[in-house]
Scaffold this motif. Structure first.
Motif, PDB file in Angstrom:
ATOM      1  N   TYR A  18       0.874  -1.279  -0.093  1.00 46.03           N
ATOM      2  CA  TYR A  18       0.085   0.009  -0.132  1.00 46.03           C
ATOM      3  C   TYR A  18       0.730   1.268   0.028  1.00 46.03           C
ATOM      4  O   TYR A  18       1.854   1.350   0.605  1.00 46.03           O
ATOM      5  CB  TYR A  18      -0.934   0.003   1.084  1.00 46.03           C
ATOM      6  N   CYS A  47      -7.293  -0.751  -6.596  1.00 45.26           N
ATOM      7  CA  CYS A  47      -7.317   0.177  -5.644  1.00 45.26           C
ATOM      8  C   CYS A  47      -6.929  -0.327  -4.082  1.00 45.26           C
ATOM      9  O   CYS A  47      -6.853   0.525  -3.307  1.00 45.26           O
ATOM     10  CB  CYS A  47      -8.878   0.676  -5.813  1.00 45.26           C
ATOM     11  N   ASP A  90     -10.509  -3.799  -7.746  1.00 43.82           N
ATOM     12  CA  ASP A  90      -9.220  -4.857  -7.242  1.00 43.82           C
ATOM     13  C   ASP A  90      -9.698  -6.153  -7.265  1.00 43.82           C
ATOM     14  O   ASP A  90     -10.993  -6.503  -7.499  1.00 43.82           O
ATOM     15  CB  ASP A  90      -8.974  -4.382  -5.786  1.00 43.82           C
ATOM     16  N   ILE A  91      -8.561  -7.019  -7.410  1.00 44.94           N
ATOM     17  CA  ILE A  91      -8.852  -8.393  -7.725  1.00 44.94           C
ATOM     18  C   ILE A  91      -9.232  -9.243  -6.529  1.00 44.94           C
ATOM     19  O   ILE A  91      -9.614 -10.174  -6.556  1.00 44.94           O
ATOM     20  CB  ILE A  91      -7.447  -8.852  -8.279  1.00 44.94           C
TER      21      ILE A  91
END
Ligand SMILES: C[S@@+](CC[C@H](N)C(=O)[O-])C[C@H]1O[C@@H](n2cnc3c(N)ncnc32)[C@H](O)[C@@H]1O
Length: 220
Positions: A18, A47, A90-91
């Motif tokens: 992050y 994200c 996001d995955i």
């Protein structure tokens, strides 16, 4: 401070590291005016838990509160506008859920502190609805969802057309990112902007009837 890494495995599998709040804000300061424009659209394509989206929302809400807090109705309309223009992919499902929660709780904290007992759950439901629509679990490389079978990622455009009436149009993400050679840029019939520049106008895959923004969930 929030940890930058959840686990070594997630770093190896998904590159999940992050961005620190300080760096996020330094980057957002490069486009400061856009982050303070209530309706400016941002997409964070990987994200995570929404580190960029949350700071953008914080900035936009400051503007909304400063300009409109005297009228709860106006605050609600512009807070909706602020959050409905933020998008994330996001995955990982847990990241998407955390991202949604962070966006919702930030907006709700601001709303609740301003209007306390006058707050409306129906408004909160609409905010939750639009956040859920705009934050998608998907693969930002294939531009598809992780459903079985995979579907094209769709983004909804929420555009106020008059007063509190809103127009929703859904666009396929891959059509918003055409191959360079596919751009109408290279076609003689491509539309032109007022300044004479060639512009790309994508076609929606779905168009919804105009309705009051508090009624958008009814169209589903
Ligand atoms: C480096 S982190 C960045 C998170 C956040 N944007 C930030 O700056 O703090 C990368 C994120 O991308 C996600 N990710 C990895 N591959 C992806 C893909 N193909 N599509 C969408 N998200 C992906 C990971 O789950 C992780 O949350």
């Amino acid at each position: 401070m929030v940890n930058q890494v959840v686990s070594k495995k997630r770093v190896a599998d998904h590159g999940e590291v992050y961005t620190r709040e300080r760096e996020v804000n330094a980057m957002l300061d490069l486009v400061e005016q856009e982050t303070q424009r209530i309706d400016s659209r941002f997409l964070e394509p990987a994200c995570g838990t929404g580190n960029f989206l949350i700071e953008i929302l914080r900035r936009k809400l400051k503007v909304v509160a400063r300009r409109y807090q005297r009228s709860q109705t106006e605050f609600e309309r512009y807070a909706f506008l602020a959050v409905s223009s933020l998008y994330g992919i996001d995955i990982l499902q847990d990241n998407i859920e955390t991202c949604r929660n962070r966006l919702f709780y930030l907006l709700d904290a601001c709303y609740s502190s301003l209007y306390q007992k006058k707050t409306k759950d129906s408004f909160r439901e609409i905010i939750q609805f639009v956040i859920d629509k705009n934050t998608i679990r998907g693969d930002a490389l294939t531009l598809k969802t992780l459903d079985e079978p995979a579907q094209a990622i769709l983004f909804s455009e929420w555009a106020f057309v008059r007063g509190n009436q809103i127009k929703r149009r859904d666009f396929a993400f891959h059509e918003l990112l055409p191959e360079e050679n596919d751009l109408p840029l290279f076609s003689a019939s491509a539309p032109q902007s007022d300044e004479g520049k060639t512009v790309f106008i994508p076609n929606p895959v779905k168009d919804y009837p105009i309705c009051h923004y508090m009624r958008i969930a009814d169209a589903e």
